[in-house]
Scaffold this motif. Structure first.
Motif, short mmCIF file in Angstrom:
data_model
loop_
_atom_site.label_atom_id
_atom_site.label_comp_id
_atom_site.label_asym_id
_atom_site.label_seq_id
_atom_site.Cartn_x
_atom_site.Cartn_y
_atom_site.Cartn_z
N ILE A 18 0.87 -1.18 0.00
CA ILE A 18 0.00 0.00 0.00
C ILE A 18 0.90 1.23 0.00
O ILE A 18 1.83 1.32 0.81
N ILE A 19 0.65 2.13 -0.92
CA ILE A 19 1.39 3.38 -0.90
C ILE A 19 0.47 4.50 -0.42
O ILE A 19 -0.74 4.43 -0.55
N GLY A 20 1.07 5.53 0.20
CA GLY A 20 0.29 6.61 0.77
C GLY A 20 0.03 6.44 2.25
O GLY A 20 -0.90 7.03 2.80
N GLU A 42 10.50 3.70 -2.81
CA GLU A 42 11.55 3.13 -3.64
C GLU A 42 12.06 1.83 -3.03
O GLU A 42 12.24 0.82 -3.72
N GLU A 43 12.27 1.85 -1.73
CA GLU A 43 12.71 0.65 -1.01
C GLU A 43 11.72 -0.49 -1.20
O GLU A 43 12.11 -1.63 -1.47
N LEU A 44 10.43 -0.18 -1.12
CA LEU A 44 9.39 -1.20 -1.28
C LEU A 44 9.45 -1.85 -2.66
O LEU A 44 9.38 -3.08 -2.77
N THR A 57 0.69 -6.38 -6.77
CA THR A 57 -0.54 -5.64 -6.52
C THR A 57 -0.22 -4.40 -5.70
O THR A 57 0.33 -4.50 -4.60
N ILE A 58 -0.51 -3.23 -6.26
CA ILE A 58 -0.23 -1.97 -5.58
C ILE A 58 -1.54 -1.28 -5.23
O ILE A 58 -2.35 -0.97 -6.10
N PRO A 94 -3.84 12.02 0.64
CA PRO A 94 -3.57 11.15 -0.51
C PRO A 94 -2.29 11.55 -1.25
O PRO A 94 -1.89 12.72 -1.24
N LEU A 95 -1.67 10.59 -1.90
CA LEU A 95 -0.49 10.85 -2.71
C LEU A 95 -0.87 11.55 -4.00
O LEU A 95 -1.95 11.32 -4.54
#
Length: 326
Positions: free
Chosen positions: A209-211, A220-222, A235-236, A252-253
């Motif tokens: 999950i991003i954000g 970036e690490e992820l 799956t993002i 939110p991003l």
């Protein structure tokens, strides 16, 4: 000094001829200035079309056990630690899930994923899930995936025997961020399950999950950590802040940050399905068109674990609008 657009094309062509991109090169791509993101996106799309064609993989989920999870993941409305006021239920009878799977297949889904809200399946619950899988195989005939938490080697081998194609177990976030989003298990616990799944011969689906409040460096690490597993599917998710969770007020991003993730992943994993998952309807005004033309080649349709999504008909129309296929 090589100009950025030429550099992007060089890395794109390296990937096309089968040369694995280095971590430093991928980092350079991921951290490009915004003015070059269209170049990055277009090159990621070129790689996608070269290796994947124009087909978009469509998946539907079945949340077969909802709420009251023992883990304290701060983004999750199904955690027993937070008062999110969602309606919970235990495992339904197999025939109910069979009908969901049949509906998904008839609507145009390519795969059907069984998801359960728990740390790991106990023996009786695992046996019930196996019964559900057997019934879907017998009466529907759709590619089955599972996301059932931590698994033993024996359980993973059983799923393989039942012809489960792929197992989803997300890293959730980067190793350096993980302790901030969960304290009831570790990042290494999740890595261990992915290794068990791979050893059992199942395909891997992993992502995150991003954000969540992570830095760009942690995103970036992820993606580097995801790429190390060489998963058949990524799956993002984009955080949907859920009322009652510690992240309910998270901002939110920006789309530019989301695009970096998908496009750079495509350079790292040219042959994987890269799927836009939870949050696209909320975080993306175009419901994912930019990402499907910027590295992604899959979506989850109809709904997610605790909230609805686009009707699959709307998603099929969206895919057709950008001249892709299902």
């Amino acid at each position: 000094m090589t100009e950025k657009p030429e550099l992007i094309l060089k890395y794109r062509n390296d990937v096309i001829i089968g040369r694995k991109i280095t971590k430093s090169s991928a980092s350079e791509l991921f951290n490009l200035d915004n003015e070059f993101l269209l170049n990055l996106s277009d090159s990621a799309n070129f790689i996608t079309r070269h290796f994947q064609g124009s087909r978009v993989d469509i998946e539907e989920l079945a949340n077969i056990k909802k709420n009251f999870c023992s883990e304290d993941c701060v983004f999750c409305s199904q955690s027993a630690f937070f008062n999110t006021e969602i309606n919970g239920y235990q495992l339904p009878p197999p025939e109910e899930i069979v009908q969901q799977a049949l509906k998904a297949k008839n609507e145009g889904a390519n795969s059907f994923c069984l998801v359960a809200a728990w740390r790991e399946p106990n023996t009786p619950d695992f046996e019930k899930v196996c019964k559900i899988i057997e019934e879907i195989n017998k009466k529907v005939g759709i590619s089955i995936e599972c996301s059932l938490g931590f698994l033993t080697a024996k359980q993973a081998k059983t799923l393989k025997k039942l012809q489960v194609k792929r197992y989803n177990h997300n890293l959730e976030t980067s190793r350096s961020k993980f302790s901030e989003i969960c304290s009831t298990h570790t990042y290494q616990d999740r890595v261990k399950t992915l290794k068990i799944v791979r050893n059992a011969g199942l395909e891997i689906c992993t992502g995150g999950i991003i954000g969540l409040g992570e830095t760009r460096k942690q995103r970036e690490e992820l993606i580097f950590e995801i790429a190390e597993f060489e998963p058949e599917e990524v799956t993002i998710n984009m955080l949907i802040p859920m009322p009652g969770t510690p992240l309910e007020l998270q901002t939110p991003l920006d789309i530019t940050e989301i695009l970096r993730v998908f496009s750079t992943l495509r350079f790292l994993l040219p042959k994987s399905i890269i799927k836009i998952s939870g949050g696209r309807e909320v975080n993306l005004k175009d419901d994912g068109k930019k990402l499907l033309l910027g590295g992604a080649n899959g979506i989850i349709s109809t709904g997610y674990l605790t909230m609805g999504g686009n009707p699959i008909k709307k998603d099929l129309e969206m895919i057709k609008e950008i001249n892709l296929e299902t």
